[in-house]
Design an enzyme around this catalytic site. Structure first.
Site, PDB file in Angstrom:
ATOM      1  N   ASN A   1       0.883  -1.165   0.000  1.00 25.03           N
ATOM      2  CA  ASN A   1       0.000   0.000   0.000  1.00 25.03           C
ATOM      3  C   ASN A   1       0.924   1.219   0.000  1.00 25.03           C
ATOM      4  OD1 ASN A   1      -1.800   1.997   0.507  1.00 25.03           O
ATOM      5  ND2 ASN A   1      -2.695   1.063   2.340  1.00 25.03           N
TER       6      ASN A   1
ATOM      7  N   ARG B   1      -2.575  -2.218  -3.367  1.00 27.76           N
ATOM      8  CA  ARG B   1      -3.800  -1.474  -3.100  1.00 27.76           C
ATOM      9  C   ARG B   1      -3.739  -0.175  -3.906  1.00 27.76           C
ATOM     10  NH1 ARG B   1      -5.036   2.954   1.274  1.00 27.76           N
ATOM     11  NH2 ARG B   1      -7.243   3.198   0.848  1.00 27.76           N
TER      12      ARG B   1
ATOM     13  N   HIS C   1     -12.682   2.896   0.139  1.00 25.31           N
ATOM     14  CA  HIS C   1     -12.766   1.813   1.133  1.00 25.31           C
ATOM     15  C   HIS C   1     -13.516   0.608   0.591  1.00 25.31           C
ATOM     16  CE1 HIS C   1     -12.562   5.127   4.454  1.00 25.31           C
ATOM     17  NE2 HIS C   1     -11.364   4.613   4.253  1.00 25.31           N
TER      18      HIS C   1
ATOM     19  N   HIS D   1     -17.394   1.952   7.704  1.00 25.14           N
ATOM     20  CA  HIS D   1     -15.942   1.810   7.907  1.00 25.14           C
ATOM     21  C   HIS D   1     -15.473   3.090   8.596  1.00 25.14           C
ATOM     22  CE1 HIS D   1     -11.760   0.596   6.752  1.00 25.14           C
ATOM     23  NE2 HIS D   1     -11.609   1.877   7.063  1.00 25.14           N
ATOM     24  N   LEU D   2     -15.176   2.984   9.884  1.00 20.43           N
ATOM     25  CA  LEU D   2     -14.854   4.169  10.675  1.00 20.43           C
ATOM     26  C   LEU D   2     -13.410   4.090  11.156  1.00 20.43           C
ATOM     27  CD1 LEU D   2     -18.108   4.109  12.849  1.00 20.43           C
ATOM     28  CD2 LEU D   2     -17.773   5.175  10.608  1.00 20.43           C
ATOM     29  N   GLY D   3     -12.517   4.665  10.380  1.00 22.04           N
ATOM     30  CA  GLY D   3     -11.108   4.722  10.776  1.00 22.04           C
ATOM     31  C   GLY D   3     -10.694   6.173  10.748  1.00 22.04           C
TER      32      GLY D   3
ATOM     33  N   ARG E   1     -10.521  15.236   8.055  1.00 19.47           N
ATOM     34  CA  ARG E   1     -11.298  15.688   6.892  1.00 19.47           C
ATOM     35  C   ARG E   1     -12.703  16.105   7.330  1.00 19.47           C
ATOM     36  NH1 ARG E   1     -10.305  10.452   3.479  1.00 19.47           N
ATOM     37  NH2 ARG E   1      -8.374  10.085   4.610  1.00 19.47           N
TER      38      ARG E   1
ATOM     39  N   ARG F   1      -8.969   8.023  20.163  1.00 19.66           N
ATOM     40  CA  ARG F   1      -8.691   7.678  21.567  1.00 19.66           C
ATOM     41  C   ARG F   1      -8.452   8.937  22.403  1.00 19.66           C
ATOM     42  NH1 ARG F   1      -4.787   3.114  19.309  1.00 19.66           N
ATOM     43  NH2 ARG F   1      -4.507   4.868  17.909  1.00 19.66           N
TER      44      ARG F   1
ATOM     45  N   GLY G   1     -10.873   1.126  12.733  1.00 20.17           N
ATOM     46  CA  GLY G   1     -10.345   1.305  14.094  1.00 20.17           C
ATOM     47  C   GLY G   1     -11.381   1.802  15.093  1.00 20.17           C
ATOM     48  N   ILE G   2     -12.197   2.785  14.703  1.00 22.06           N
ATOM     49  CA  ILE G   2     -13.208   3.325  15.624  1.00 22.06           C
ATOM     50  C   ILE G   2     -14.408   2.383  15.692  1.00 22.06           C
ATOM     51  CG2 ILE G   2     -14.769   5.268  16.061  1.00 22.06           C
ATOM     52  CD1 ILE G   2     -12.730   7.039  14.476  1.00 22.06           C
ATOM     53  N   GLY G   3     -14.871   1.933  14.529  1.00 22.72           N
ATOM     54  CA  GLY G   3     -16.048   1.051  14.489  1.00 22.72           C
ATOM     55  C   GLY G   3     -15.822  -0.257  15.230  1.00 22.72           C
ATOM     56  N   GLU G   4     -14.580  -0.756  15.180  1.00 24.06           N
ATOM     57  CA  GLU G   4     -14.292  -2.052  15.821  1.00 24.06           C
ATOM     58  C   GLU G   4     -14.051  -1.916  17.316  1.00 24.06           C
ATOM     59  OE1 GLU G   4     -10.972  -3.890  13.737  1.00 24.06           O
ATOM     60  OE2 GLU G   4     -11.894  -3.346  11.833  1.00 24.06           O
TER      61      GLU G   4
ATOM     62  N   GLU H   1      -8.606  -5.849   4.824  1.00 23.57           N
ATOM     63  CA  GLU H   1      -8.420  -5.501   3.407  1.00 23.57           C
ATOM     64  C   GLU H   1      -7.268  -6.277   2.786  1.00 23.57           C
ATOM     65  OE1 GLU H   1      -8.585  -1.532   5.152  1.00 23.57           O
ATOM     66  OE2 GLU H   1      -9.248  -0.835   3.191  1.00 23.57           O
TER      67      GLU H   1
HETATM   68  P1  AMP Z   1      -7.846   2.966  11.239  1.00 24.86           P
HETATM   69  O1  AMP Z   1      -7.674   4.110  10.261  1.00 24.86           O
HETATM   70  O2  AMP Z   1      -8.880   1.978  10.807  1.00 24.86           O
HETATM   71  O3  AMP Z   1      -6.545   2.339  11.657  1.00 24.86           O
HETATM   72  O4  AMP Z   1      -8.449   3.621  12.575  1.00 24.86           O
HETATM   73  C1  AMP Z   1      -7.773   4.621  13.274  1.00 24.86           C
HETATM   74  C2  AMP Z   1      -8.724   5.239  14.284  1.00 24.86           C
HETATM   75  O5  AMP Z   1      -9.209   4.218  15.170  1.00 24.86           O
HETATM   76  C3  AMP Z   1      -8.059   6.292  15.159  1.00 24.86           C
HETATM   77  O6  AMP Z   1      -8.909   7.429  15.290  1.00 24.86           O
HETATM   78  C4  AMP Z   1      -7.921   5.589  16.485  1.00 24.86           C
HETATM   79  O7  AMP Z   1      -7.955   6.484  17.561  1.00 24.86           O
HETATM   80  C5  AMP Z   1      -9.150   4.706  16.505  1.00 24.86           C
HETATM   81  N1  AMP Z   1      -8.996   3.632  17.483  1.00 24.86           N
HETATM   82  C6  AMP Z   1      -8.058   2.660  17.500  1.00 24.86           C
HETATM   83  N2  AMP Z   1      -8.189   1.900  18.627  1.00 24.86           N
HETATM   84  C7  AMP Z   1      -9.223   2.416  19.331  1.00 24.86           C
HETATM   85  C8  AMP Z   1      -9.856   2.100  20.576  1.00 24.86           C
HETATM   86  N3  AMP Z   1      -9.426   1.088  21.333  1.00 24.86           N
HETATM   87  N4  AMP Z   1     -10.917   2.857  20.957  1.00 24.86           N
HETATM   88  C9  AMP Z   1     -11.341   3.889  20.207  1.00 24.86           C
HETATM   89  N5  AMP Z   1     -10.786   4.246  19.027  1.00 24.86           N
HETATM   90  C10 AMP Z   1      -9.740   3.526  18.582  1.00 24.86           C
END
Ligand code: AMP
Length: 400
Positions: free
Chosen positions: A10, A91, A180, A208-210, A241, A285, A331-334, A385
């Protein structure tokens, strides 16, 4: 069964994420990140068999040096590993309207990816550099392109068109593409399995919440609408964003507030979203921690994030008619039970009732339903992914 390993790349403009994936099991054998390209402190870090390692790359290294390091110093030093590689999977963020599925990269495909650079100027040129470097590092392996936009190519025109003069679509390719896609595709298939339904009969809303965030409406296993637009700036509130915005704000900032166009666009992409509203951080976080302490702007940023997402989800009842499940990923959704609680509370008109215990348990890679029995279903599905890229790569490589 013989292991079939795929090197998944990637490539960004100043960094390169990589992973070696076992395409049979989905296991990640190596994962890592090379970063600070073209700077004196270019470096690489990786994880293998649970151990973290790192090294400096030669000063001002970029894609080619990083890929050479991965091959010579990481892969080849593990006995018997190099022989198990069957493909390199890339990717690719933007495939325009040209690519509706993954493809083997040849000269024509490389040219098309380069042409799509006008739609993704930060990403596609870096992908091309990465592909060329991987071609010279692995001259005998097939190189596969897996596009973030491909899964969304099934959207109907009424969903992908902007209400602009039609010739802008025909001549300048201005339309919604969505991103995504690989993640939305993965969770669609996993949700169908969890629901015990055929993918072709499954309707879900995938959130998809990252750091970047998008939501997609998936009907009978195919995408019918999504929140990102021609670029990843549209839709939900994200880390930095802004998501959806009245376009006249841009003119107002340029003509009345002394911004340059570049300054506004930089601000919308890098200084807005959770960071801009909270004034604290783009990392969820940090927002959670400040919210706990009673920081009002952190609370507002979270509320805006949930509210915008809930409105999108509610609107996707229109194309779907029937919603089999809402899926949270990224990351946020999970990981954030609080965001999931807020979103489902805002959707209570649809009857969603969260199960607090299950919701809190669904984190750190745990998959599961988070609603009570009898409620419409919401679930958490960790995305993968890299596995989709590895599987597509093996499939195409073996058809060669
Ligand atoms: P990603 O882009 O999918 O890697 O997600 C990154 C986002 O997930 C960031 O805003 C992180 O703060 C959030 N994240 C990762 N771990 C946690 C957690 N344990 N609780 C809340 N948010 C998290």
């Amino acid at each position: 069964m013989n292991n079939k390993l795929v090197l998944v790349l990637n490539c960004g403009s100043s960094s390169l994420k990589f992973a070696v994936i076992n395409s049979n099991s989905g296991d990640e054998i190596i994962s890592g990140l090379a970063e600070c390209f073209n700077l004196p402190d270019a470096r690489i870090k990786w994880k293998i068999a649970g151990k973290k390692k790192s090294a400096n790359l030669p000063s001002h290294s970029a894609h080619s040096a990083a890929i050479s390091y991965i091959v010579e110093e990481i892969i080849k030093t593990e006995e018997g590993l190099a022989e198990q590689f069957v493909a390199v999977g890339h990717r690719i963020v933007h495939g325009g309207e040209k690519f509706t599925e993954s493809v083997i990269i040849n000269d024509a495909v490389l040219e098309e990816i380069e042409e799509c650079s006008s739609l993704a100027p930060l990403h596609n040129p870096a992908h091309v550099l990465g592909i060329k470097a991987a071609q010279s590092a692995f001259p005998t392996l097939p190189q596969i392109a897996v596009f973030d936009t491909a899964f969304h190519q099934t959207m109907p025109a009424k969903a992908f068109m902007y209400a602009l003069p039609y010739n802008l679509y025909k001549e300048a390719h201005v339309r919604r593409y969505g991103m995504h896609g690989t993640s939305h595709l993965f969770v669609t298939h996993e949700a169908a399995k969890a629901l015990n339904q055929a993918v072709e009969d499954t309707n879900i809303i995938s959130a998809h919440l990252g750091n970047g965030a998008s939501v997609a409406a998936i009907k009978n296993g195919k995408c019918v609408d999504t929140s990102m637009g021609m670029t990843p700036l549209a839709g939900l509130v994200m880390g930095t964003r802004c998501g959806d915005l009245d376009p006249s704000i841009i003119e107002y900032l340029v003509t009345r507030q002394g911004y340059s166009l570049k300054g506004v666009m930089d601000m919308l992409q890098k200084q807005s979203g959770l960071l801009g509203v909270s004034g604290i951080s783009s990392d969820f976080r940090d927002i959670l921690a400040e919210n706990e302490k009673g920081n009002k702007r952190a609370t507002l940023a979270m509320e805006m994030f949930s509210y915008r997402l809930a409105k999108y989800i509610a609107s996707y009842a229109v194309p779907l008619g029937r919603i089999d499940a809402i899926v949270f990923t990224g990351g946020i959704g999970e990981n954030s039970h609080l965001i999931r609680t807020q979103v489902l509370a805002l959707l209570s008109i649809f009857g969603y009732q969260i199960d607090d215990e299950k919701n809190k348990a669904a984190r750190l890679g745990e998959q599961g339903t988070i609603t009570v029995d009898g409620s419409p279903i919401a679930m958490v599905i960790p995305t993968n992914e890299e596995w989709v890229i590895a599987q597509d790569s093996v499939k195409l490589a073996s058809n060669q």
